[in-house]
Design a protein around this motif. Structure first.
Motif, PDB file in Angstrom:
ATOM      1  N   LEU A  40       1.182  -1.234  -0.292  1.00  0.00           N
ATOM      2  CA  LEU A  40       0.323  -0.004   0.356  1.00  0.00           C
ATOM      3  C   LEU A  40       0.918   1.411  -0.126  1.00  0.00           C
ATOM      4  O   LEU A  40       2.055   1.373   0.660  1.00  0.00           O
ATOM      5  CB  LEU A  40      -0.945   0.301   1.128  1.00  0.00           C
ATOM      6  N   PRO A  41       0.824   2.108  -0.773  1.00  0.00           N
ATOM      7  CA  PRO A  41       1.586   3.605  -1.266  1.00  0.00           C
ATOM      8  C   PRO A  41       1.151   4.105   0.625  1.00  0.00           C
ATOM      9  O   PRO A  41       0.620   4.224   1.206  1.00  0.00           O
ATOM     10  CB  PRO A  41       0.537   4.229  -2.227  1.00  0.00           C
ATOM     11  N   GLY A  42       2.674   4.068   1.252  1.00  0.00           N
ATOM     12  CA  GLY A  42       2.558   5.541   2.156  1.00  0.00           C
ATOM     13  C   GLY A  42       2.949   4.373   3.274  1.00  0.00           C
ATOM     14  O   GLY A  42       2.674   4.845   4.290  1.00  0.00           O
ATOM     15  N   VAL A  43       2.775   3.127   3.758  1.00  0.00           N
ATOM     16  CA  VAL A  43       2.180   2.154   4.495  1.00  0.00           C
ATOM     17  C   VAL A  43       4.383   1.867   4.932  1.00  0.00           C
ATOM     18  O   VAL A  43       4.022   0.719   4.119  1.00  0.00           O
ATOM     19  CB  VAL A  43       1.492   1.054   4.215  1.00  0.00           C
ATOM     20  N   LYS A  44       4.550   1.317   6.380  1.00  0.00           N
ATOM     21  CA  LYS A  44       5.706   1.267   6.271  1.00  0.00           C
ATOM     22  C   LYS A  44       5.210   0.012   6.796  1.00  0.00           C
ATOM     23  O   LYS A  44       4.388  -0.194   7.469  1.00  0.00           O
ATOM     24  CB  LYS A  44       6.852   2.603   7.006  1.00  0.00           C
ATOM     25  N   GLU A  45       6.809  -0.741   6.948  1.00  0.00           N
ATOM     26  CA  GLU A  45       6.806  -1.530   7.663  1.00  0.00           C
ATOM     27  C   GLU A  45       8.506  -2.035   8.136  1.00  0.00           C
ATOM     28  O   GLU A  45       9.208  -1.729   7.823  1.00  0.00           O
ATOM     29  CB  GLU A  45       6.991  -2.783   6.177  1.00  0.00           C
ATOM     30  N   MET A  46       8.300  -2.685   9.661  1.00  0.00           N
ATOM     31  CA  MET A  46       9.549  -1.740  10.208  1.00  0.00           C
ATOM     32  C   MET A  46       9.221  -3.594   9.740  1.00  0.00           C
ATOM     33  O   MET A  46       9.564  -5.011  10.053  1.00  0.00           O
ATOM     34  CB  MET A  46       8.880  -2.398  11.750  1.00  0.00           C
ATOM     35  N   VAL A  47      11.227  -3.456   9.800  1.00  0.00           N
ATOM     36  CA  VAL A  47      11.789  -5.058   9.112  1.00  0.00           C
ATOM     37  C   VAL A  47      13.304  -4.655  10.720  1.00  0.00           C
ATOM     38  O   VAL A  47      13.587  -3.537  10.937  1.00  0.00           O
ATOM     39  CB  VAL A  47      12.302  -4.849   8.556  1.00  0.00           C
ATOM     40  N   SER A  48      14.059  -4.980  10.846  1.00  0.00           N
ATOM     41  CA  SER A  48      15.612  -5.374  11.377  1.00  0.00           C
ATOM     42  C   SER A  48      16.711  -5.525   9.854  1.00  0.00           C
ATOM     43  O   SER A  48      16.411  -6.561   8.984  1.00  0.00           O
ATOM     44  CB  SER A  48      15.820  -6.919  11.995  1.00  0.00           C
ATOM     45  N   LEU A  49      17.356  -4.839   9.582  1.00  0.00           N
ATOM     46  CA  LEU A  49      18.348  -5.334   8.949  1.00  0.00           C
ATOM     47  C   LEU A  49      20.136  -4.457   9.299  1.00  0.00           C
ATOM     48  O   LEU A  49      20.878  -4.057   9.804  1.00  0.00           O
ATOM     49  CB  LEU A  49      18.013  -3.807   8.174  1.00  0.00           C
ATOM     50  N   ARG A  50      21.151  -5.533   8.402  1.00  0.00           N
ATOM     51  CA  ARG A  50      21.927  -5.346   9.151  1.00  0.00           C
ATOM     52  C   ARG A  50      23.144  -4.885   8.374  1.00  0.00           C
ATOM     53  O   ARG A  50      23.038  -5.621   7.047  1.00  0.00           O
ATOM     54  CB  ARG A  50      22.566  -7.083   9.392  1.00  0.00           C
ATOM     55  N   ILE A  51      23.662  -3.871   8.773  1.00  0.00           N
ATOM     56  CA  ILE A  51      24.350  -2.934   7.603  1.00  0.00           C
ATOM     57  C   ILE A  51      25.691  -2.644   7.710  1.00  0.00           C
ATOM     58  O   ILE A  51      25.885  -2.255   9.339  1.00  0.00           O
ATOM     59  CB  ILE A  51      23.615  -1.369   6.999  1.00  0.00           C
TER      60      ILE A  51
END
Length: 80
Positions: A40-51
């Protein structure tokens, strides 16, 4: 002498009930098909990202809004 009639097995005898219970306990349920979600446009999803730490420091160096800047960079890299 006549033989008494043999009683046929009934559907509810102990063996039939035990087999039905075993089958129910060991049969995998049919899984529902996987439904793909549309973004959906504008909807954010929480994720864990290793950078890498230096990449994180680069984006955080300009202050608040670093997550939005990472998102913008990823969108540009993905061609979105």
């Amino acid at each position: 002498m006549s033989q008494p009639p043999r009683r046929p097995r009934t559907l509810n005898d102990a063996r039939t009930e035990a087999e039905a219970a075993f089958k129910k306990a060991t049969t995998k349920p049919v899984e529902a098909p996987v439904v793909q979600r549309r973004a959906l446009p504008g909807v954010k999803e929480m994720v864990s990202l290793r950078i890498d730490q230096d990449v994180l420091e680069h984006f955080q160096g300009d202050g608040p809004g670093w997550q939005e800047r990472i998102n913008a960079a990823l969108r540009k890299a993905a061609g979105l």
